[in-house]
Enzyme design. Sequence first.
Site, PDB file in Angstrom:
ATOM      1  N   ASP A 419       0.937  -1.202   0.044  1.00  0.00           N
ATOM      2  CA  ASP A 419       0.139  -0.042   0.161  1.00  0.00           C
ATOM      3  C   ASP A 419       0.974   1.400  -0.059  1.00  0.00           C
ATOM      4  OD1 ASP A 419      -2.319   1.534   0.293  1.00  0.00           O
ATOM      5  OD2 ASP A 419      -2.127   1.543   2.337  1.00  0.00           O
ATOM      6  N   THR A 421      -0.318   4.644   1.182  1.00  0.00           N
ATOM      7  CA  THR A 421      -0.607   5.724   2.331  1.00  0.00           C
ATOM      8  C   THR A 421      -0.225   4.961   3.784  1.00  0.00           C
ATOM      9  OG1 THR A 421      -2.377   6.504   1.073  1.00  0.00           O
ATOM     10  CG2 THR A 421      -2.180   7.177   3.398  1.00  0.00           C
ATOM     11  N   GLU A 517      -4.681  19.305  -0.486  1.00  0.00           N
ATOM     12  CA  GLU A 517      -5.419  20.294  -0.430  1.00  0.00           C
ATOM     13  C   GLU A 517      -5.258  20.888   1.023  1.00  0.00           C
ATOM     14  OE1 GLU A 517      -9.676  19.450  -0.736  1.00  0.00           O
ATOM     15  OE2 GLU A 517      -9.699  19.973  -2.786  1.00  0.00           O
ATOM     16  N   PHE A 558     -13.482  16.069  -8.145  1.00  0.00           N
ATOM     17  CA  PHE A 558     -12.282  15.576  -8.910  1.00  0.00           C
ATOM     18  C   PHE A 558     -12.837  14.273  -9.377  1.00  0.00           C
ATOM     19  CE2 PHE A 558      -8.741  12.664  -9.476  1.00  0.00           C
ATOM     20  CZ  PHE A 558      -7.944  13.522 -10.133  1.00  0.00           C
ATOM     21  N   LYS A 582      -8.491  23.540 -10.238  1.00  0.00           N
ATOM     22  CA  LYS A 582      -6.981  22.826 -10.076  1.00  0.00           C
ATOM     23  C   LYS A 582      -7.068  21.599 -10.502  1.00  0.00           C
ATOM     24  CE  LYS A 582      -7.441  21.947  -5.347  1.00  0.00           C
ATOM     25  NZ  LYS A 582      -7.069  22.197  -3.824  1.00  0.00           N
ATOM     26  N   THR A 698      -2.731   0.958  -4.463  1.00  0.00           N
ATOM     27  CA  THR A 698      -3.595   2.165  -3.774  1.00  0.00           C
ATOM     28  C   THR A 698      -4.683   2.482  -4.090  1.00  0.00           C
ATOM     29  OG1 THR A 698      -3.117   4.266  -2.858  1.00  0.00           O
ATOM     30  CG2 THR A 698      -2.138   3.990  -5.241  1.00  0.00           C
ATOM     31  N   ASP A 700      -5.457   5.610  -4.191  1.00  0.00           N
ATOM     32  CA  ASP A 700      -5.499   7.149  -4.223  1.00  0.00           C
ATOM     33  C   ASP A 700      -5.558   7.533  -5.966  1.00  0.00           C
ATOM     34  OD1 ASP A 700      -5.087   7.538  -1.754  1.00  0.00           O
ATOM     35  OD2 ASP A 700      -2.824   8.065  -1.796  1.00  0.00           O
ATOM     36  N   LYS A 790      -7.616  -5.373  -4.962  1.00  0.00           N
ATOM     37  CA  LYS A 790      -6.119  -5.864  -4.544  1.00  0.00           C
ATOM     38  C   LYS A 790      -6.015  -7.373  -4.199  1.00  0.00           C
ATOM     39  CE  LYS A 790      -5.602  -1.194  -2.201  1.00  0.00           C
ATOM     40  NZ  LYS A 790      -5.338  -0.312  -0.999  1.00  0.00           N
TER      41      LYS A 790
END
Length: 1281
Positions: A419, A421, A517, A558, A582, A698, A700, A790
Amino acid sequence: MVRLPFKKKKQQATTRTILVNRRQPEEMSESLVVPHYTHNKIKTAKYSIVTFLPKNLLEQFRRIANFYFLCVAVIQLSINSPVSPLTSVLPLVLVICVTAVKQGYEDWLRHREDNKVNNSPSRVLLEGEVKEVRTRDIEVGDIVVVAADEQFPCDLLLLMSSDAEGKCSVTTANLDGETNLKTFLCPDESQYLTCVDDLWKMRAVIECQLPHANLYDFKGKMEVYRGSGLPTTASLNTDNLLPRGARLKNTSTVYGVAIYTGEETKMALNSKMTSNKFSTVEKSMNNFLVFFLAVLLLQIIVCTVLKYLLYTGPIMEDMWYLGVAANSTVTVEDVVQDSFFFPHYLQLYHPHLSLRYSSTYKKKIEKKLSILPEMQKFIGAMFIEWDDQLICGKTGERCKCNTSDLNEELGQVQYLFTDKTGTLTENCMNFRHCSVEGLKYVDVEEQLHYTSHRDTSKTFPIDHWPDNLDTFLETLALCHTVQVTPTSRSTTEAITTPQGIQLSDFRLQYQAASPDEKALVEACARYGVVFEGQVKDELRLSVRGHTKLFKRLQVLEFDSDRKCMSVVVREEASGRIWLLTKGAESSVLRRCSDAAHLQPLHDTTLAHIDDYALMGLRTLAVARRELTKEDYQEFAMQLSQAKQMVEGREAAVREVTERMEAELRLLGATGVEDLLQEGVQETLEALRAAGIKVWVLTGDKVETAVNIAYSCGHFKRFMTVLSLTSLHDLHQAESVLQMCWQETEGDSQYGLVVDGTSLHILLENLKEEFYSVCRRCTAVVCCRMSPRQKAETVRLVKTSRTSSVCSTTGANDVSMIQEAHVGIGVMGKEGRQAVRCSDFAFARFRFLKRVLLLHAFDYFYVRGNTLVQYSFYKNVAFITPQVFFAIWSAFSPQSVYDSLSLTMYNITFTSLPVIVYGLLDQNLPPSLLLNRPELYQRIAHNSAMSWLSFCRWNCFALWHSCVVYFGLMLVCSDDTCGLPDGQTSDLYLLGTTLVSLYVFITNFKLVLESHYFTLLFLLALLLTFVGYVGLSLIYQGVLLDAFNNYGVYWTYYLMFKSWSLMLASVLLVVASLLPDLLHKIYLASKDVRVRAQQRRKRKTRAVSLKAYISHVNKAFDPTEGSGSLWEVTKREDSENGRVKELGQGSRELGQGSRELGQGSRELGQGSREIGQGSREIGQGSREIGQGIEIDREKEIYLNKIMCQDKETGHYSGPWTQTEPLTHHRAMVAVSEKVADSETFIGNKTIINDKNSLDNEAFLESETENGTTSCTGSWASGSTLI
């Protein structure tokens, strides 16, 4: 015939119905039948008090050896066995008990952890009051109360929050690995709830999906009855469901109704129950046992056939004492009756049961029944817990071993799934750089400085704060979904810089769903633009002491397709509406206006982003657009209509946002640093050198994961990174995958990025093709993955028969931990579910290097496999004489050994030294194993348990058996064995002598296999020998009716009366172990330590400059392997010759440069000034003095290199280089005057003399501590490349 009616199949429900407070609303006319749902108890343990004995026995007897000995014990107890049944029953019972105790203890630890969770207190609304109950007693429909910083005990539907806006902040780190806060909302129809009394009076029916594992999918509806006949209905989605394992943050209290409990929660469904794992070593051992069973069966058949052929032959006339008639006929009934133990055959004097041979030869497979492997694993696992170098310096936590059955499997890892994080990173980000209107800014001690255009290393404080910088910071302070935690003290204390600019000493605590952020908002606050919070949709901003109010109109979240997020705000003072965006530069820049006058800004900003990426920073581009009121109203209406669609909602929303996010004005870019854990990069480099491929799995975003992959060294800048992202259909996946396959046919190194959506298509339809591409890649990153994906990815590699290990932190990865061959939990901030369910756990990712390269290699695998092979060896050597003796005993099952020797041989005579060896032996020094990770590849593919190694051990065993048995038969050929008074030898003297010889031979064999002698090992040998002698003296010197030792009485004493027998015993021991000794000497000559010692003994020898130049570069040549400078010099010495005079001119140097750079025409004619470098060395040195790029697979560290003085142009040192120059050739430059300096190349040291370089040669030698040194000087003005 009566026809039975078919039973009507009960229709399965597709939804579940839940009554809030477990009471049906009175307004409902029909009574609802609500089934009884599962309790809220979790279970990770395998056994219970009732099931432990049957389940554990079933698991143990699944092992071939255990089942075999069970059968043998039953046979021996059923027949008149030639040996005591205790020889099988005692070892079997001992091993079964020891294994059961060990596994029972480990499962008890799991029960203890489960009980902590199940019996932890929770608060439930009962009878109008909040009462405390055990977590396990929560039922579906109960309203549960959760306070700040507490975990949710089950999946709850949020009904009421202490927050005035009906929302709460939650961290789901234990589910998806993200420590950032997420916001959950109360349904619209529960907004009227204000107190506990309202909750108790609430009457509602919830209809939702059946339990499933998708963390990000929850749909349902809630019908609320408030006195009227018709209920009000509220739609439910993922934002309303608080999952078990998540933790409440920044909200004092929330109330929620239990939707899913116990094993039906999303966290439990994403986890697998603990399953039995078998190591590669144990599987190989089972193969060996099958081989021995086949050999054993063959021996039984051959001996049985020969026996009946002998007994039915005429030779039986001379064997009248056996009571068998000559030429007797053997029928099938005889054999069958013998096999099934008919009683009248058991009364015969001569036992001729074919199955009795299995009792005689059974010792050949007794290894597995020895308790030694179990003891070695169990005690050896404690070593990893006792290792002080694996203690976390911050928390003081030690490593944890949840199961010891997989110790050796850590030495067989080929793939590491990790992983991101909390495993690779600290999940702590800091703002470092930004680019605004083409000008670079950098954070210097929490103040913003601008950089020089000419020299970006020089920074200057901002004298006058530009308006475009304020605009940029305001955009960053508004374009987010950050939550502000209230504080009791002042939030913005004004401070002033020396340049007179007002900033803010902010005291706010920010919580965000994305760590970057949060870092950006905190950076803005430091620079004077403070986001002070949000009340409903009103945003409050403090810009250098002046308050600005904004109304948030829309948030465009997002997604991986757009790769950006946008916020629409209205400035209250002016009424202007802004679209703030952004995201990834690839997404934002294409949405910006393509006006010609803005193109230079785009190019400059993109160049700055590339610079930040090279620093390993996470980059974002920032832009905005002003919207008219009419434009916004049109967009808002279209967006609202798109969100109300059921089918094709995502495509409709994407179409609207594409039109909104267009014609943007680029403002700049940011660079944020995500702090890696200490030692991550070095650990990944070491694992790569050890031949282990690393996959990062991950949840993310793609950009986040890729940036981290670059910053931690998982991806290299020279790599060709392939992308399998945003695949929507099978046709697209096939075409892109085919392109990737063609791309990987080159000689470069490749990385691969794949997202969860694409992975679903690939695993469903193109599994083999996808894995084929992955195998060609050096590094793989999988993003936006669910926990089940996973586990499926791990299973994909696992089914290819390669050993895999998973390292992770959060409970979202429990399924992949348990799917892998070995699961490792990291004790991070993301919860302990992974630690509880893992096989091993430790505090930091960098500990993985020491665990795999040291503990797994030497302490677990080498020791364990030597113990396994040795145990096979000693039993084969011990029992093979029984086969030889069968020929001399007319193939009868008579044992050559007495029962005590058969029983005690494995239990006491050969057990203590090998267990000490298995715990304390060191094959190689720890420092060598850690500094040379490539040694890990020596044990790859279970090399120590290969059939070749197995045959080698057993060949030695057969040699020892032949030498000892036939040697003793030769000594006793005259029937006296040298005994006095004409005494003759008998069966018991032969058996006692055989046992004595094997006790010494097998233990001395272990001495030859040892690499690290300790006092405890020597004491174990001494105790074994003394114990054997003492036991033999007592057992054969005292008559004991209980042991029936009349046959062996006084035999051990009689053995010492024959001097010829004693001398022959010594000679037989020497003759037996001589091949072992020669083999040991041969292996020792190839040992890396012996080679290092030989190099240290080398005398000082001269090396020419030409040879030295060639040797330096050869040391970094991938075709030469990973040899040191000294080793390469040694290899090349025969080619380059001895020292030649440097004054012979540049022709010799030109020859050296051709070897270095594949031939240089100009250097062959003489270089005018080596210090100025060659224009053409090797057809393209990119930058002389900085390095020449070589094969990118080479990983060589330069701890120190020479650096050039900018003013004088001279090279001096030392200068510490902390980053590994892993893909560039070393350039060592020396000028006319060189100060005392050191240059480290690899692990070797070159000491440059400070004298002028005008001598003919310099000398290379190796010091006592093993470092290579070069002293002397060479021609003035030359540069050594």
